[in-house]
Motif scaffolding. Structure first.
Motif, PDB file in Angstrom:
ATOM      1  N   THR A 104     -68.408  12.430 -29.277  1.00 38.41           N
ATOM      2  CA  THR A 104     -68.330  13.091 -30.581  1.00 38.41           C
ATOM      3  C   THR A 104     -69.441  14.105 -30.825  1.00 38.41           C
ATOM      4  OG1 THR A 104     -69.573  11.300 -31.646  1.00 38.41           O
ATOM      5  CG2 THR A 104     -67.149  11.099 -31.596  1.00 38.41           C
ATOM      6  N   ALA A 105     -70.345  14.288 -29.884  1.00 35.28           N
ATOM      7  CA  ALA A 105     -71.411  15.280 -30.051  1.00 35.28           C
ATOM      8  C   ALA A 105     -70.812  16.689 -30.068  1.00 35.28           C
ATOM      9  CB  ALA A 105     -72.438  15.134 -28.936  1.00 35.28           C
ATOM     10  N   ALA A 123     -58.785  14.967 -26.528  1.00 42.07           N
ATOM     11  CA  ALA A 123     -58.677  16.365 -26.956  1.00 42.07           C
ATOM     12  C   ALA A 123     -57.719  16.554 -28.127  1.00 42.07           C
ATOM     13  CB  ALA A 123     -58.239  17.234 -25.784  1.00 42.07           C
ATOM     14  N   LEU A 124     -56.814  15.619 -28.318  1.00 47.11           N
ATOM     15  CA  LEU A 124     -55.867  15.730 -29.432  1.00 47.11           C
ATOM     16  C   LEU A 124     -56.579  15.744 -30.781  1.00 47.11           C
ATOM     17  CD1 LEU A 124     -53.109  13.237 -28.188  1.00 47.11           C
ATOM     18  CD2 LEU A 124     -53.068  15.757 -28.097  1.00 47.11           C
ATOM     19  N   HIS A 125     -57.760  15.127 -30.832  1.00 47.45           N
ATOM     20  CA  HIS A 125     -58.494  15.011 -32.095  1.00 47.45           C
ATOM     21  C   HIS A 125     -59.943  15.451 -31.974  1.00 47.45           C
ATOM     22  CE1 HIS A 125     -55.001  12.849 -33.516  1.00 47.45           C
ATOM     23  NE2 HIS A 125     -55.089  12.071 -32.460  1.00 47.45           N
ATOM     24  N   THR A 128     -64.152  19.917 -29.678  1.00 48.99           N
ATOM     25  CA  THR A 128     -65.216  20.308 -28.741  1.00 48.99           C
ATOM     26  C   THR A 128     -64.759  20.210 -27.292  1.00 48.99           C
ATOM     27  OG1 THR A 128     -66.201  18.090 -28.587  1.00 48.99           O
ATOM     28  CG2 THR A 128     -66.997  19.528 -30.367  1.00 48.99           C
ATOM     29  N   ILE A 129     -63.599  19.609 -27.058  1.00 50.98           N
ATOM     30  CA  ILE A 129     -63.059  19.527 -25.702  1.00 50.98           C
ATOM     31  C   ILE A 129     -62.324  20.826 -25.410  1.00 50.98           C
ATOM     32  CG2 ILE A 129     -61.428  18.332 -24.192  1.00 50.98           C
ATOM     33  CD1 ILE A 129     -62.208  15.740 -25.724  1.00 50.98           C
ATOM     34  N   ARG A 130     -62.773  21.528 -24.345  1.00 50.08           N
ATOM     35  CA  ARG A 130     -62.270  22.865 -24.020  1.00 50.08           C
ATOM     36  C   ARG A 130     -61.296  22.880 -22.855  1.00 50.08           C
ATOM     37  NH1 ARG A 130     -66.527  26.227 -25.977  1.00 50.08           N
ATOM     38  NH2 ARG A 130     -67.065  25.332 -27.996  1.00 50.08           N
ATOM     39  N   ASP A 139     -50.045  16.669 -21.917  1.00 46.58           N
ATOM     40  CA  ASP A 139     -49.412  17.389 -23.017  1.00 46.58           C
ATOM     41  C   ASP A 139     -50.488  18.046 -23.873  1.00 46.58           C
ATOM     42  OD1 ASP A 139     -47.578  18.370 -24.792  1.00 46.58           O
ATOM     43  OD2 ASP A 139     -47.258  16.461 -25.828  1.00 46.58           O
ATOM     44  N   SER A 140     -50.942  19.223 -23.428  1.00 46.88           N
ATOM     45  CA  SER A 140     -52.002  19.949 -24.121  1.00 46.88           C
ATOM     46  C   SER A 140     -51.925  21.424 -23.733  1.00 46.88           C
ATOM     47  CB  SER A 140     -53.371  19.391 -23.742  1.00 46.88           C
ATOM     48  OG  SER A 140     -54.394  20.167 -24.308  1.00 46.88           O
TER      49      SER A 140
END
Length: 163
Positions: A104-105, A123-125, A128-130, A139-140
């Motif tokens: 969560t940073a 990454a769904l929520h 910061t995940i690239r 599925d992204s």
């Protein structure tokens, strides 16, 4: 200080990817340090442990943090776990710090994902995940890399942080 994270659920390949990224980037002439977050009391630097693996891969420094203690060796003795920013301040100058964990940073991250883990994508929520490093389709709309595409992931991270 340039930082980039490797995050994901337990047993999805975070440490293996971090270790391989350190070796890849050090092989490209970069000075790399790592921060490894643990959710449990951890002993430092036994062969086979994450911190030992990071050092063996070539990291100049390794910080391991847990709710009980953090090292570049500091016993917390019941004090609150330090913030990531406080830990980063202890590192010597380097080209890039790879941060394993700290879901969560606010720093940018790549998520490791294995279908067998049976967990949804973080990454769904988590904005910061690239990108996602996975062992199969996901599925992204984010960029997706195979978990073994260490050179491609390293290029992506270098572009992300301007190296």
């Amino acid at each position: 200080m340039r930082v980039y994270g490797v995050t994901g659920w337990k047993n999805t390949g975070k440490t293996t990817l971090t270790e391989r990224l350190v070796a890849e980037l050090v092989g490209q002439g970069l000075r790399i340090s790592t921060v490894k977050h643990a959710h449990h009391a951890t002993e430092i630097d036994h062969p086979g442990r994450d911190s030992h693996r990071h050092r063996q891969a070539g990291a100049g420094q390794v910080i391991v943090a847990s709710p009980v203690r953090w090292a570049l060796m500091t016993e917390l003795r019941g004090a609150e776990e330090p913030a990531l920013s406080d830990l980063l301040a202890h590192l010597d100058p380097c080209d890039l710090v790879l941060i394993e964990g700290y879901k969560t940073a606010p720093h940018p991250k790549i998520e490791t994902h294995r279908k067998a883990a049976g967990r949804d994508l973080l990454a769904l929520h988590n904005p910061t995940i690239r990108a996602i490093a996975a062992d199969g389709p996901v599925d992204s709309a984010l960029p997706r890399f195979d978990l073994d595409d260490v050179a491609g992931i390293a290029r992506f991270i270098r572009a992300e942080v301007g190296l």
